[in-house]
Design a protein around this motif. Structure first.
Motif, PDB file in Angstrom:
ATOM      1  N   LYS A 116      15.273  -1.763   2.216  1.00  0.00           N
ATOM      2  CA  LYS A 116      16.299  -2.584   1.570  1.00  0.00           C
ATOM      3  C   LYS A 116      17.067  -1.775   0.535  1.00  0.00           C
ATOM      4  O   LYS A 116      18.303  -1.886   0.424  1.00  0.00           O
ATOM      5  N   HIS A 117      16.366  -0.946  -0.217  1.00  0.00           N
ATOM      6  CA  HIS A 117      17.003  -0.141  -1.264  1.00  0.00           C
ATOM      7  C   HIS A 117      18.019   0.838  -0.678  1.00  0.00           C
ATOM      8  O   HIS A 117      19.128   0.994  -1.206  1.00  0.00           O
ATOM      9  N   PHE A 118      17.651   1.489   0.433  1.00  0.00           N
ATOM     10  CA  PHE A 118      18.532   2.509   1.031  1.00  0.00           C
ATOM     11  C   PHE A 118      19.441   1.938   2.122  1.00  0.00           C
ATOM     12  O   PHE A 118      20.245   2.666   2.701  1.00  0.00           O
ATOM     13  N   GLU A 119      19.270   0.632   2.419  1.00  0.00           N
ATOM     14  CA  GLU A 119      20.079  -0.027   3.454  1.00  0.00           C
ATOM     15  C   GLU A 119      19.924   0.667   4.810  1.00  0.00           C
ATOM     16  O   GLU A 119      20.897   0.984   5.493  1.00  0.00           O
ATOM     17  N   VAL A 120      18.663   0.932   5.163  1.00  0.00           N
ATOM     18  CA  VAL A 120      18.346   1.507   6.465  1.00  0.00           C
ATOM     19  C   VAL A 120      17.222   0.667   7.062  1.00  0.00           C
ATOM     20  O   VAL A 120      16.705  -0.256   6.437  1.00  0.00           O
ATOM     21  N   SER A 121      16.814   0.993   8.281  1.00  0.00           N
ATOM     22  CA  SER A 121      15.739   0.244   8.927  1.00  0.00           C
ATOM     23  C   SER A 121      14.374   0.725   8.438  1.00  0.00           C
ATOM     24  O   SER A 121      14.228   1.847   7.930  1.00  0.00           O
ATOM     25  N   VAL A 122      13.368  -0.133   8.611  1.00  0.00           N
ATOM     26  CA  VAL A 122      11.988   0.244   8.269  1.00  0.00           C
ATOM     27  C   VAL A 122      11.556   1.433   9.128  1.00  0.00           C
ATOM     28  O   VAL A 122      10.841   2.326   8.663  1.00  0.00           O
ATOM     29  N   ARG A 123      12.024   1.459  10.366  1.00  0.00           N
ATOM     30  CA  ARG A 123      11.706   2.577  11.263  1.00  0.00           C
ATOM     31  C   ARG A 123      12.192   3.901  10.686  1.00  0.00           C
ATOM     32  O   ARG A 123      11.505   4.921  10.753  1.00  0.00           O
ATOM     33  N   THR A 124      13.387   3.877  10.083  1.00  0.00           N
ATOM     34  CA  THR A 124      13.938   5.092   9.470  1.00  0.00           C
ATOM     35  C   THR A 124      13.075   5.530   8.288  1.00  0.00           C
ATOM     36  O   THR A 124      12.822   6.724   8.099  1.00  0.00           O
ATOM     37  N   ILE A 125      12.605   4.572   7.488  1.00  0.00           N
ATOM     38  CA  ILE A 125      11.750   4.901   6.345  1.00  0.00           C
ATOM     39  C   ILE A 125      10.467   5.570   6.821  1.00  0.00           C
ATOM     40  O   ILE A 125      10.032   6.588   6.244  1.00  0.00           O
ATOM     41  N   TYR A 126       9.872   5.058   7.888  1.00  0.00           N
ATOM     42  CA  TYR A 126       8.635   5.667   8.389  1.00  0.00           C
ATOM     43  C   TYR A 126       8.891   7.069   8.934  1.00  0.00           C
ATOM     44  O   TYR A 126       8.032   7.955   8.840  1.00  0.00           O
ATOM     45  N   ARG A 127      10.091   7.291   9.492  1.00  0.00           N
ATOM     46  CA  ARG A 127      10.435   8.652   9.924  1.00  0.00           C
ATOM     47  C   ARG A 127      10.544   9.578   8.714  1.00  0.00           C
ATOM     48  O   ARG A 127      10.132  10.738   8.756  1.00  0.00           O
ATOM     49  N   ASP A 128      11.099   9.046   7.609  1.00  0.00           N
ATOM     50  CA  ASP A 128      11.193   9.837   6.379  1.00  0.00           C
ATOM     51  C   ASP A 128       9.802  10.174   5.843  1.00  0.00           C
ATOM     52  O   ASP A 128       9.562  11.293   5.375  1.00  0.00           O
ATOM     53  N   ILE A 129       8.906   9.203   5.899  1.00  0.00           N
ATOM     54  CA  ILE A 129       7.547   9.417   5.413  1.00  0.00           C
ATOM     55  C   ILE A 129       6.862  10.507   6.236  1.00  0.00           C
ATOM     56  O   ILE A 129       6.171  11.384   5.698  1.00  0.00           O
ATOM     57  N   ASP A 130       7.064  10.465   7.544  1.00  0.00           N
ATOM     58  CA  ASP A 130       6.501  11.510   8.416  1.00  0.00           C
ATOM     59  C   ASP A 130       7.063  12.881   8.052  1.00  0.00           C
ATOM     60  O   ASP A 130       6.336  13.879   8.022  1.00  0.00           O
ATOM     61  N   ALA A 131       8.363  12.927   7.772  1.00  0.00           N
ATOM     62  CA  ALA A 131       9.002  14.199   7.421  1.00  0.00           C
ATOM     63  C   ALA A 131       8.429  14.743   6.115  1.00  0.00           C
ATOM     64  O   ALA A 131       8.172  15.952   5.994  1.00  0.00           O
ATOM     65  N   LEU A 132       8.219  13.872   5.136  1.00  0.00           N
ATOM     66  CA  LEU A 132       7.639  14.300   3.863  1.00  0.00           C
ATOM     67  C   LEU A 132       6.208  14.789   4.046  1.00  0.00           C
ATOM     68  O   LEU A 132       5.801  15.805   3.463  1.00  0.00           O
ATOM     69  N   SER A 133       5.459  14.076   4.867  1.00  0.00           N
ATOM     70  CA  SER A 133       4.074  14.467   5.123  1.00  0.00           C
ATOM     71  C   SER A 133       4.003  15.836   5.791  1.00  0.00           C
ATOM     72  O   SER A 133       3.187  16.692   5.427  1.00  0.00           O
ATOM     73  N   GLN A 134       4.893  16.063   6.788  1.00  0.00           N
ATOM     74  CA  GLN A 134       4.918  17.346   7.486  1.00  0.00           C
ATOM     75  C   GLN A 134       5.349  18.475   6.559  1.00  0.00           C
ATOM     76  O   GLN A 134       5.016  19.640   6.788  1.00  0.00           O
ATOM     77  N   ALA A 192       0.299   5.767   3.558  1.00  0.00           N
ATOM     78  CA  ALA A 192       0.584   4.330   3.614  1.00  0.00           C
ATOM     79  C   ALA A 192      -0.722   3.577   3.777  1.00  0.00           C
ATOM     80  O   ALA A 192      -1.585   3.961   4.584  1.00  0.00           O
ATOM     81  N   SER A 193      -0.886   2.515   2.998  1.00  0.00           N
ATOM     82  CA  SER A 193      -2.086   1.687   3.095  1.00  0.00           C
ATOM     83  C   SER A 193      -1.711   0.293   3.562  1.00  0.00           C
ATOM     84  O   SER A 193      -0.642  -0.214   3.239  1.00  0.00           O
ATOM     85  N   GLN A 194      -2.595  -0.326   4.333  1.00  0.00           N
ATOM     86  CA  GLN A 194      -2.344  -1.646   4.897  1.00  0.00           C
ATOM     87  C   GLN A 194      -2.972  -2.737   4.039  1.00  0.00           C
ATOM     88  O   GLN A 194      -3.767  -2.473   3.134  1.00  0.00           O
ATOM     89  N   GLY A 195      -2.604  -3.981   4.336  1.00  0.00           N
ATOM     90  CA  GLY A 195      -3.221  -5.131   3.686  1.00  0.00           C
ATOM     91  C   GLY A 195      -2.571  -5.503   2.370  1.00  0.00           C
ATOM     92  O   GLY A 195      -1.573  -4.914   1.949  1.00  0.00           O
ATOM     93  N   LYS A 196      -3.182  -6.509   1.703  1.00  0.00           N
ATOM     94  CA  LYS A 196      -2.643  -7.019   0.456  1.00  0.00           C
ATOM     95  C   LYS A 196      -2.646  -5.928  -0.608  1.00  0.00           C
ATOM     96  O   LYS A 196      -3.649  -5.250  -0.828  1.00  0.00           O
ATOM     97  N   GLY A 197      -1.524  -5.769  -1.262  1.00  0.00           N
ATOM     98  CA  GLY A 197      -1.414  -4.744  -2.285  1.00  0.00           C
ATOM     99  C   GLY A 197      -1.166  -3.359  -1.743  1.00  0.00           C
ATOM    100  O   GLY A 197      -1.128  -2.385  -2.491  1.00  0.00           O
ATOM    101  N   GLY A 198      -1.013  -3.265  -0.404  1.00  0.00           N
ATOM    102  CA  GLY A 198      -0.795  -1.960   0.223  1.00  0.00           C
ATOM    103  C   GLY A 198       0.655  -1.515   0.085  1.00  0.00           C
ATOM    104  O   GLY A 198       1.508  -2.223  -0.440  1.00  0.00           O
TER     105      GLY A 198
END
Length: 304
Positions: free
Chosen positions: A26-44, A51-57
């Motif tokens: 929402k902040h960058f006005e892109v899709s969630v899929r794009t954010i996860y691609r960014d996260i992968d790029a940062l990790s690499q 990323a953590s799942q569940g409440k408070g994740g």
């Protein structure tokens, strides 16, 4: 622009500790899929992000992570700031925010020594909005539709997979795969209207080698010209041509020998010199210009 978005994601996580992919999208006005691609790029790239799942994740950095500016030399820091500042030419929306944050991080103060502006004088913001829209569709790999006027003023409907924005010879162009023509095409942005983003994803995005091949073939269709330009055209000579292609004559005129891409555009370009230019060779171009000039004169002849 993904690189600047990656810097901002790191900065946000350093400040907020944990953020959901939805909030970042929402902040960058892109899709969630794009954010996860960014996260992968940062990790690499070696950034300890997870990323953590569940409440408070959410998406977080390891607690002991610090963005160490010493990883970059002074020269590298300057290059990063210069590259981001040059994005002002394309009206990148988050540019000021990114520059401010990195300027603070690197403790730089004198970064406003350059400004690049490709827009026309007095141009309204419509072209900037179109540019921003096309940029987003390219990054999101989404198919677009639009109306287009060709060089003959003929209007057509196009459905295109956008690949790249290109600035050349004072104008912006969109390169993409036209689904009607089933071929790569280049569209002048000023001739595009009624642009809409579809729900379809691009399927030829991975075939950019086709675009490279197409552009090389287009560039191979060159026309070798010998031009004579009057002394009054000196300002155009050195603006438009390399010094090695210019010969200054004894009478103050210039002879220019140059190869230019063929096509309809070349006549509009040559006519833009008005009476300052004469085409010496090739003969075929001389004849075509003569024919067009005759047609123009006939339109203005007084009828008896």
């Amino acid at each position: 622009m993904q690189i600047s978005r990656l810097f901002q994601i790191i900065y946000i996580l350093l400040e907020k500790k944990s953020v959901t992919a939805g909030e970042l999208a929402k902040h960058f006005e892109v899709s969630v899929r794009t954010i996860y691609r960014d996260i992968d790029a940062l990790s690499q790239a070696g950034i300890p992000i997870y990323a953590s799942q569940g409440k408070g994740g959410g998406i977080s950095l390891l607690d002991n992570f610090v963005l160490d500016k010493s990883l970059l030399s002074e020269k590298e820091q300057d290059k990063i700031l210069l590259a981001l500042q040059s994005l002002s030419a394309v009206q990148y929306p988050e540019l000021d925010d990114v520059l401010s944050k990195l300027n603070s991080l690197f403790k730089k103060s004198n970064i406003n020594w350059i400004e690049v502006d490709f827009s026309n004088w007095g141009k309204d913001k419509k072209q900037n909005e179109v540019f921003s829209l096309l940029k987003d569709t390219i990054l999101e790999h989404m198919v677009i539709t639009f109306s287009y006027f060709n060089i003959n003023g003929e209007k057509s409907y196009r459905k295109v997979e956008p690949f790249k924005l290109l600035f050349r010879d004072k104008a912006w162009y969109l390169q993409g795969y036209c689904l009607q023509k089933m071929a790569l095409r280049t569209f002048k942005i000023s001739r595009m209207s009624d642009i809409h983003i579809t729900e379809e994803s691009c399927t030829h995005q991975s075939s950019q080698e086709l675009m490279t091949k197409s552009l090389k073939e287009a560039c191979s269709e060159q026309v070798k010209l010998t031009l004579k330009i009057s002394p009054e055209g000196a300002y155009r000579v050195y603006d438009d041509f390399e010094e090695e292609n210019i010969i200054k004559n004894n009478d103050g005129s210039y002879t220019v020998i140059v190869s230019l891409p063929g096509g309809e555009w070349i006549y509009s370009y040559l006519f833009s010199f008005g009476t300052m230019l004469e085409v010496i060779e090739p003969e075929s171009v001389r004849k075509e210009i003569s024919t067009r000039l005759d047609n123009m004169v006939n339109k203005y002849r007084f009828k008896t």
